[in-house]
Design an enzyme around this catalytic site. Structure first.
Site, PDB file in Angstrom:
ATOM      1  CE  LYS A  46      -0.656  -0.064   5.267  1.00 21.72           C
ATOM      2  NZ  LYS A  46      -1.452   0.104   6.099  1.00 21.72           N
ATOM      3  NE  ARG A 144      -6.591   0.919  10.980  1.00 21.33           N
ATOM      4  CZ  ARG A 144      -5.474   0.526  10.600  1.00 21.33           C
ATOM      5  NH1 ARG A 144      -4.467   1.462  10.384  1.00 21.33           N
ATOM      6  NH2 ARG A 144      -5.081  -0.610  10.156  1.00 21.33           N
ATOM      7  CE1 TYR A 269      14.306  32.079   1.768  1.00 25.68           C
ATOM      8  CE2 TYR A 269      14.263  29.689   1.803  1.00 25.68           C
ATOM      9  CZ  TYR A 269      13.967  30.939   1.268  1.00 25.68           C
ATOM     10  OH  TYR A 269      13.603  30.999  -0.033  1.00 25.68           O
ATOM     11  CG  MET A 317       9.520  24.057  -1.985  1.00 22.91           C
ATOM     12  SD  MET A 317       8.256  25.368  -2.839  1.00 22.91           S
ATOM     13  CE  MET A 317       7.695  25.961  -1.164  1.00 22.91           C
TER      14      MET A 317
END
Length: 373
Positions: A46, A144, A269, A317
């Site tokens: 998965k 769940r 940064y 990023m």
């Protein structure tokens, strides 16, 4: 060594995730050694095989000893059918009733646990003539999905009588396999159910990865996930035999820039790194948008030409920087951030206070994957 590159995006990016298929095969063989021969082996693929690329690794899994595949949605099952995987596939998660027909038409087994699922199976059979294949999910304490254990016997009796579906199995999921006491309570509830139903011809599966390593539970299939990929779940103490696994995922990027920084100059940064002495800085095109958590800034390492280097400054990023010091390196050289031997993914998980599963899944965001053998 053979390399295969697969990605629909960023095929020109100088950063990539590398997947070692031979190490994958090794892990499956090692795990198979501790599974009784009569038990089926379901491999969990998965979340695109935890970020490793389910379509590319499925055939290696089959060739190495996996019998079934476990996915979280019908779409993930369809991805495997698309590449002609004929092995049984089980959706271990909840399936929307409107999607049952797609599962039946593509020979994908589904988890059921309520009357709405039964109604949907009946409707599909009456409309198409195809009997959906089902496994009943019992909730023994995960809270769940699943039919509650005290209601499970009656529900399973109803499923047994349904002539519009194929009843393949019954299963549950252990919430805390690393802890003996709550696991024993879940197993007590499980045993209360299976001892009161007709199990003839059914697949019974309880063991997730940790339980496969730790407990001898009467069943005829195990479900193994994270350790296929060379990573360990939390395990209870005292396990006598733990497979020796190899992390199959590496993360690499090529240097796009090298420049000098001087004393008291900051990097990235907020200048969370300030140079004390003159040094050389290398930049690679990997950032938090690629799945590398910004909270790892100034805390992780890489390797280049056999030397360990420190990541410095806030991870941005799309890029991050490393302190080369006096190491001989050039633009285009490769910096490795993760590998099997010296740079384990578990070290990142420890820094972040999370689990290795989460981090492998993050790295599928936009990095191309390269497969080696």
């Amino acid at each position: 060594m053979r390399n295969v590159r697969q990605s629909n995006i960023n095929i020109h990016k100088d950063a990539w995730v590398e997947i070692n298929l031979e190490s994958l095969a090794h892990n499956i063989r090692e795990i198979r050694k501790i599974i009784p021969k009569e038990k089926k082996f379901l491999g969990i693929v998965k979340a695109d095989a935890y970020g490793h690329g389910a379509q590319m690794i499925a055939k290696t899994m089959l060739a190495s000893g996996v019998d079934w595949f476990g996915v979280s949605s019908i779409d993930e099952g369809l991805d495997l059918r698309e590449i002609k995987i004929k092995a049984p596939i089980l959706v271990v998660g909840a399936v929307p009733v409107w999607a049952v027909e797609a599962a039946a038409q593509n020979d994908i087994s589904i988890s059921i646990f309520n009357d709405e699922h039964l109604d949907a199976c009946k409707e599909v059979y009456e409309r198409t003539g195809i009997k959906p294949k089902v496994h009943v999910k019992i909730d023994t304490g995960m809270n769940r999905i699943g039919v509650r254990s005290e209601l499970a016997v009656k529900y399973i009796e109803k499923v047994r009588k349904a002539d519009y579906l194929v009843f393949e199995g019954v299963f549950t999921h252990l919430a805390t396999a690393e802890e003996k006491e709550p696991t024993e309570e879940q197993l007590r509830r499980w045993n209360d159910v299976v001892s009161n139903i007709d199990t003839t011809g059914l697949l019974l599966h309880v063991q997730n990865t940790a339980a496969t390593f730790a407990y001898d539970i009467p069943s005829n299939m195990v479900r193994v996930g994270i350790s296929l990929y060379g990573l360990y779940p939390d395990l209870p103490s005292g396990i006598k035999v733990v497979p020796q696994l190899k992390q199959i995922m590496s993360l690499k990027g090529r240097i796009t820039n090298i420049h000098n920084v001087y004393p008291n100059e900051g990097v990235s940064y907020a200048h969370t790194f300030v140079a004390y002495d003159q040094t050389r800085i290398a930049t690679i095109p990997i950032g938090y948008a690629d799945g590398v958590d910004r909270r790892l800034s100034n805390k992780i390492f890489g390797k280049i030409n056999g030397e360990t280097i420190h990541q410095i400054g806030n991870i941005t990023m799309d890029q991050m920087m490393f302190d080369l010091g006096d190491i001989d390196a050039q633009i285009g050289d490769v910096i490795t951030l993760l590998d099997e031997k010296d740079l384990p993914l578990d070290s990142w998980a420890e820094i972040l206070g999370t689990i290795n599963y989460e981090l492998t899944c993050r790295l599928k965001v936009r990095l191309p994957r390269v497969y080696t053998r």
